[in-house]
Design a protein around this motif. Structure first.
Motif, mmCIF file in Angstrom:
data_model
loop_
_atom_site.group_PDB
_atom_site.id
_atom_site.type_symbol
_atom_site.label_atom_id
_atom_site.label_comp_id
_atom_site.label_asym_id
_atom_site.label_seq_id
_atom_site.Cartn_x
_atom_site.Cartn_y
_atom_site.Cartn_z
ATOM 1 N N GLY A 84 -2.924 -88.818 33.286
ATOM 2 C CA GLY A 84 -3.340 -87.755 32.374
ATOM 3 C C GLY A 84 -3.347 -86.401 33.050
ATOM 4 O O GLY A 84 -2.940 -85.386 32.461
ATOM 5 N N MET A 85 -3.778 -86.380 34.301
ATOM 6 C CA MET A 85 -3.771 -85.139 35.072
ATOM 7 C C MET A 85 -2.337 -84.673 35.318
ATOM 8 O O MET A 85 -2.032 -83.478 35.224
ATOM 9 N N ALA A 86 -1.436 -85.611 35.611
ATOM 10 C CA ALA A 86 -0.033 -85.265 35.834
ATOM 11 C C ALA A 86 0.599 -84.720 34.556
ATOM 12 O O ALA A 86 1.348 -83.734 34.590
ATOM 13 N N ARG A 87 0.302 -85.342 33.424
ATOM 14 C CA ARG A 87 0.861 -84.858 32.158
ATOM 15 C C ARG A 87 0.367 -83.453 31.833
ATOM 16 O O ARG A 87 1.138 -82.609 31.347
ATOM 17 N N ALA A 88 -0.905 -83.206 32.094
ATOM 18 C CA ALA A 88 -1.445 -81.874 31.837
ATOM 19 C C ALA A 88 -0.779 -80.839 32.734
ATOM 20 O O ALA A 88 -0.476 -79.714 32.299
ATOM 21 N N PHE A 89 -0.521 -81.207 33.974
ATOM 22 C CA PHE A 89 0.148 -80.314 34.914
ATOM 23 C C PHE A 89 1.584 -80.045 34.477
ATOM 24 O O PHE A 89 2.077 -78.917 34.523
ATOM 25 N N LEU A 90 2.274 -81.092 34.016
ATOM 26 C CA LEU A 90 3.675 -80.962 33.633
ATOM 27 C C LEU A 90 3.853 -80.238 32.308
ATOM 28 O O LEU A 90 4.915 -79.652 32.055
ATOM 29 N N ALA A 91 2.830 -80.269 31.465
ATOM 30 C CA ALA A 91 2.962 -79.669 30.135
ATOM 31 C C ALA A 91 3.346 -78.197 30.196
ATOM 32 O O ALA A 91 4.070 -77.690 29.329
ATOM 33 N N ALA A 92 2.884 -77.500 31.231
ATOM 34 C CA ALA A 92 3.192 -76.070 31.352
ATOM 35 C C ALA A 92 4.672 -75.825 31.624
ATOM 36 O O ALA A 92 5.171 -74.724 31.371
ATOM 37 N N ARG A 93 5.372 -76.836 32.112
ATOM 38 C CA ARG A 93 6.792 -76.681 32.435
ATOM 39 C C ARG A 93 7.709 -77.267 31.379
ATOM 40 O O ARG A 93 8.932 -77.141 31.482
ATOM 41 N N LEU A 94 7.147 -77.949 30.396
ATOM 42 C CA LEU A 94 7.953 -78.606 29.382
ATOM 43 C C LEU A 94 8.048 -77.761 28.126
ATOM 44 O O LEU A 94 7.129 -77.003 27.790
ATOM 45 N N THR A 95 9.165 -77.895 27.424
ATOM 46 C CA THR A 95 9.307 -77.253 26.125
ATOM 47 C C THR A 95 8.251 -77.809 25.182
ATOM 48 O O THR A 95 7.959 -79.019 25.194
#
Length: 246
Positions: A156-167
């Protein structure tokens, strides 16, 4: 557990303090904060929050409360993350190297401008040969395989971090999620047992937001969790008061 607001009024007044608030996660975290042995500031590459000015302010503020302050910046698995977004291995390595060097320069400038001596700055990779780091990292990897609560919080932490870089509207791919989890796993030893890694009696790891893993590492009585001498606190700038109309 709820956050505990800690007064930022220093017991040692050296000069005007930048305005931050500290939110230790639990009563035990609050007690470790009050001891004032050590503060760890973790810095992520590419995070615009960590300008040289912010780092300078954090160092000046932190040294009012703690006997020692260390800054550790992440420099591992950055290239893997770029590669997971489609960069060639060579381009990913160049982008990662550029980002890590820029982060190190910002930290060094911030520490110099703080005017505080004795603040150590180290890269995460510096700890790879350390047996304590190796032991803690193995424990993290084992927990990812055997502890569903820990694994879910890490992902969940990784997804939150990656969300800023994803469309917007897109989810992380399996490769992107794996790269994000590896990046977080490399940092987690400092949330588990900084005293063993840096030779301090107790330590507070701080960041400017609450993390999904905080309740797992600091709020439960089973599974992988922080040692008794390790604390976590959200440290963030106080809101600027709004001027009222006459």
């Amino acid at each position: 557990m709820s956050e505990t607001l800690l007064s930022t009024t220093p017991t040692r007044t050296l000069d005007a303090l930048p305005l931050f608030e500290a939110l230790p996660f639990s009563g035990r975290c609050h007690e470790i904060w009050e001891r004032g042995d050590h503060l760890l500031i973790g810095v992520s590459p590419g995070n615009s929050y960590f300008s040289h000015q912010r780092i300078s302010e954090l160092v000046r503020w932190g040294t009012q409360f703690f006997d020692s302050v260390d800054i550790v910046y992440a420099d591992m698995h950055v290239d893997t993350q770029f590669a997971s977004f489609g960069y060639t291995p060579e381009h990913a390595q160049r982008r990662a190297t550029k980002e890590i060097k820029a982060t190190h320069r910002r930290i060094q400038r911030g520490v110099e401008e703080s005017g505080r001596s004795g603040v150590r700055v180290r890269a995460l990779s510096d700890f790879l040969p350390d047996p304590a780091y190796q032991r803690l990292h193995r424990a993290v990897l084992d927990a990812l395989d055997t502890d569903p609560v820990f694994r879910d919080a890490t992902e969940g932490m990784a997804r939150a971090f990656l969300a800023a870089r994803l469309t917007e509207g897109r989810s992380a791919s399996p490769a992107q999620l794996a790269a994000g989890v590896a990046y977080i796993a490399a940092e987690l030893p400092f949330f588990l047992d900084t005293p063993s890694l840096l030779g301090v009696p107790t330590s507070v790891s701080c960041y400017h937001i609450q993390l999904p893993l905080t309740p797992v590492l600091f709020g439960r009585d089973e599974g992988l969790r922080a040692v008794p001498g390790q604390a976590y606190a959200v440290v963030r700038p106080l809101p600027v008061p709004q001027a009222t109309a006459a």
